[in-house]
Scaffold this active site. Structure first.
Site, PDB file in Angstrom:
ATOM      1  N   HIS A 262      -1.010   0.502   7.481  1.00 39.63           N
ATOM      2  CA  HIS A 262      -1.610   0.643   6.148  1.00 39.63           C
ATOM      3  C   HIS A 262      -1.524   2.102   5.709  1.00 39.63           C
ATOM      4  CE1 HIS A 262      -4.147  -0.359   2.789  1.00 39.63           C
ATOM      5  NE2 HIS A 262      -5.094   0.482   3.153  1.00 39.63           N
TER       6      HIS A 262
ATOM      7  N   CYS B 236       0.822  -1.210   0.000  1.00 38.97           N
ATOM      8  CA  CYS B 236       0.000   0.000   0.000  1.00 38.97           C
ATOM      9  C   CYS B 236       0.857   1.262   0.000  1.00 38.97           C
ATOM     10  CB  CYS B 236      -0.951  -0.011   1.190  1.00 38.97           C
ATOM     11  SG  CYS B 236      -0.129  -0.269   2.779  1.00 38.97           S
TER      12      CYS B 236
END
Length: 838
Positions: free
Chosen positions: A798, A341
């Protein structure tokens, strides 16, 4: 007989079987069997993001093994004359309902290409995948279905089988990673969960058969919480979780304390290994655990935060709001390759900048809209009728791009989470080193920084300039506007941890942006400052200002720091980042009237008179070495001294990187000899610019070159690194590890390049008498994007990005691209500003 008739139906098709060998004879010299070193690109087109999942499928050249989409295979055929391709197509088929109304069990398909990526879940209850392969002969597009073992020549059969069974070229097949790719558990889809009313509390867990409160496992069938086995490091338990499986046969368990919104550690007792559970969110919800609410506390436990509005994960991902999906050019998502990510967030941000949009493949993938199409009306109805719907083939996979930009980098080439800021600089570095012609998109980020260093005793100053690509703002914690709330929260948190109660509602420090900007502009102390005016060490201070303002300003909020145990920590703060930013007051002014410059004199070189002393000074004690990594390698059977050298020479980057060094050097005669390091001071400085004693060839000390080449680096790379870092051994190693492997070049070419720059030239500046190219202008900017991080460390968590497009904010969360309703501008990590035209 016409060749087209070979692929007719009925009797003609039967006749075709005997003629296939004759048909392929003219093309046999162009068909190769993949060797062990060949890479077979059967997952993605070399020029686009077409794949076997795409409508036209993928064509794999049977000579070069490159993959091509339908629109590019014709061009490859015309350019190369290659005629034989393998056409791969993956079909998504809806399962037929059985008599009971449920879907029939998925039938096994021997032609499933295991290494092909999928945009959906292979264990989907309503759909299954079926793969089709055939040989296609250009230019007439004759098709030969596969497998066709009996009719095809032996060479063609072997080549086809090798292509079909080949592993992905992006899977790690060399020993540069110890990470194992987890497999989906065979029990995940059919797991039975008891409706026994068990609900798992957010904290206070204890083994139901003993008093242990660590290494606890939640059985996903009956909800029992039991301890694991005893481990070699002294942690663990009494093995009650395994005993429970042997008694009851319930196969899957999840480790409490590992549950995050990204997933959890799942173990299969039946399969005797760690596994993946694609339905883990549903399985945990059965026992009252909401993955989106899980976060890390300082004691290592992961608790369920009952008040979701304070969850960083939910706020940044806007989880509490129903977001409208966005489709079309510029709204294409990117598949998460497993902790990728950080890459997707950075690429989405910089590819919203026109100068970067010229990159052929990636630019086309993100901006054409070809891979971001809204579902048909029938599919929309289907989505409303049931939760699990047919997978959409929207979005692109950055697997090929990641393999290219991470080549040779020990961190970015791994599957571990990385720092988005470090990846941004790595990407800019690659662009700088591999630009073609005068086009250089990284020009828009480049700016000059003026550093003013002052001797506190003599008051004299020195001005220097360096190139940079982002502005790093410190977090001024002392300027928090809610200090009383923070103190009260900290007291409640400690009390809750001591009593093992749920933590109180999080209070986040609110930091004014003006305080961070002020902290950036204030002078900082210079460690170990040597004053040329005093000819001795003295106290010194340094201030930084902008000699130029870039066209696009990238601002990093320095949220990450290190604790007393050197573990990376994140400052959970809210900074009121402005939409409009004016930093014109930070413009550099240069030498001011009344200021006196420090003399341009280098520190003296101290050379001992005694030859023995010189030798002892040459071989100094090595710096601190990560003994835990040394012991990990020693436990594998390698000599202790070799392990120490491996850890030292790889910069204490961990046992994994050191293991690669051992493999590369274990045949050397001095492999197990004690570690001896040439000095960094006198000898290194003797060839530097210190006393003007630079030789005509400006060559670094040969012993330092030899030391670096002994680590496996090329001689010209060693020379270039030493020259770029003023013959500083440690900095030269950092330079090598932070730069991608250069193209093959001769030593003479390297020498010619380096002769144009003196030893103190900044390695990021472009060569040439005019210096680095900059795009100076006003220091007034407007915000158009930011990258946010969720989690406690850059090595976990994330990333998502928010970008302002067509007058509104859009959130890019891997494959999901939606209109943003509440962009969390105060929780960002990296901010992107564009200059406001004067």
């Amino acid at each position: 007989m016409q060749r087209a008739a070979l692929f007719g139906s009925g009797r003609d098709a039967q006749m075709a079987a005997g003629d296939l060998g004759e048909l392929l004879v003219p093309y046999m010299p162009t068909i190769r069997v993949p060797k062990s070193g060949d890479r077979v690109y059967k997952t993605e087109c070399a020029f686009s993001y077409e794949s076997p999942d795409s409508e036209g499928g993928l064509y794999v050249c049977m000579n070069t093994f490159l993959g091509f989409g339908r629109e590019h295979v014709e061009r490859h055929y015309r350019k190369t004359g290659q005629c034989v391709y393998m056409h791969l197509k993956r079909h998504v088929i809806e399962k037929v309902p059985g008599a009971s109304g449920g879907a029939l069990p998925k039938r096994r398909n021997a032609m499933l290409f295991l290494d092909l990526e999928t945009n959906g879940d292979l264990n989907n209850d309503d759909f299954e995948y079926e793969d089709e392969a055939k040989l296609v002969i250009f230019p007439d597009h004759y098709e030969i279905p596969l497998p066709n073992i009996e009719e095809l020549p032996a060479l063609v059969t072997i080549a086809c089988d090798a292509v079909l069974s080949s592993k992905s070229p992006y899977r790690k097949q060399d020993p540069d990673s110890w990470e194992e790719e987890l497999q989906v558990s065979k029990h995940a889809k059919t797991l039975v969960q008891m409706d026994n009313g068990v609900r798992i509390p957010p904290s206070g867990w204890k083994c139901s058969k003993c008093d242990l409160r660590e290494n606890l496992w939640l059985n996903l069938t009956d909800g029992s919480v039991l301890c694991g086995k005893w481990f070699f490091d002294g942690s663990g338990g009494n093995g009650h979780a395994l005993e429970h499986y042997k008694e009851m046969g319930y196969p899957l368990a999840v480790k409490l304390g590992t549950i995050t919104p990204d997933g959890a550690d799942v173990y299969s007792f039946d399969e005797e290994e760690a596994v993946l559970d694609p339905h883990i969110a549903k399985h945990l919800a059965h026992f009252g655990i909401d993955m989106l609410q899980m976060h890390v506390t300082e004691n290592g436990l992961r608790d369920n935060n009952i008040k979701p509005r304070v969850s960083e994960w939910e706020v940044i991902q806007e989880s509490g709001v129903k977001l409208k999906p966005m489709y079309g050019p510029g709204y294409t998502g990117m598949k998460n390759l497993g902790n990728s990510c950080y890459l997707s967030a950075v690429l989405q941000a910089i590819f919203s900048i026109p100068e970067f949009q010229r990159a052929a493949k990636l630019g086309h993938g993100l901006l054409s809209g070809q891979y971001s199409k809204p579902p048909m009306k029938s599919e929309l109805i289907e989505q409303v009728m049931k939760e699990e719907h047919k997978p959409q083939h929207n979005g692109i996979s950055p697997r090929m791009f990641k393999a290219f930009v991470s080549k040779g980098h020990p961190e970015f080439s791994s599957n571990r989470q990385q720092d988005a800021q470090e990846f941004f600089l790595h990407l800019i570095n690659l662009v700088e080193r591999n630009r073609i012609g005068s086009e250089n998109p990284s020009d828009v980020f480049r700016f000059l920084v003026e550093e003013r260093t002052q001797c506190c005793q003599s008051r004299k100053v020195r001005y220097t300039e360096r190139v940079d690509y982002l502005m790093q703002l410190p977090v001024a914690m002392e300027a928090a506007t809610n200090k009383d709330e923070l103190i009260a929260y900290e007291l409640k948190r400690r009390e809750a941890e001591a009593a093992r109660r749920p933590l109180p509602e999080l209070i986040r420090a609110k930091i004014p942006f003006s305080a961070c900007l002020q902290a950036f502009s204030e002078p900082e102390n210079v460690d170990d400052f040597w004053s040329s005016a005093l000819q001795a060490k003295s106290a010194g201070v340094k201030t930084s200002r902008f000699s130029s303002f870039p066209e696009y300003l990238v601002v990093q909020i320095k949220k990450f720091t290190f604790g007393l145990d050197w573990i990376p920590q994140k400052l959970d703060v809210s900074v009121d980042m402005p939409d409009l930013l004016d930093i014109n007051h930070l413009r550099a002014t240069g030498l001011q009237p009344g200021e006196e410059e420090l003399p341009d004199i280098a520190p003296p070189i101290i050379i001992p008179d005694d030859p023995k002393d010189r030798m002892m000074n040459h071989f100094m004690e090595p710096p601190d070495i990560d003994e835990s990594s040394v012991m990990q390698l020693a436990e594998m059977g390698f000599p202790l001294e070799a392990c120490r050298k491996a850890v030292y020479y790889t910069g204490n980057m961990g046992a994994e990187v050191a293991f690669n060094w051992i493999i590369a050097h274990m045949e050397e005669p001095d492999f197990a000899e004690p570690l001896a390091i040439p000095g960094y001071g006198g000898v290194a400085s003797a060839g530097a610019a210190g006393l003007g004693a630079i030789g005509l060839d400006n060559q670094p000390p040969e012993e330092m070159v030899a030391l670096i080449t002994s680590m496996g680096f090329q001689r010209n790379v060693a020379i270039q690194a030493l020259k770029a870092t003023n013959n500083n051994f440690e900095h030269a190693l950092d330079w090598i590890f932070s730069h991608p492997e250069p193209e093959e070049e001769s030593e003479s070419a390297s020498d010619v390049m380096d002769m144009e720059n003196n030893a103190n030239a900044n390695i990021l500046a472009e060569a040439g008498s005019e210096g680095p190219r900059i795009k100076d202008g006003s220091g007034r900017y407007e915000l158009f994007g930011f990258i946010s991080h969720m989690g406690t460390s850059t090595m976990s968590g994330h990333y998502v990005s928010h970008l302002k497009k067509e007058g509104r904010w859009v959130i890019y969360n891997d494959l999901k691209v939606c209109a943003s309703e509440r962009p969390p501008r105060d929780l960002g990590y990296i901010y992107f500003y564009r200059r406001i035209p004067s």
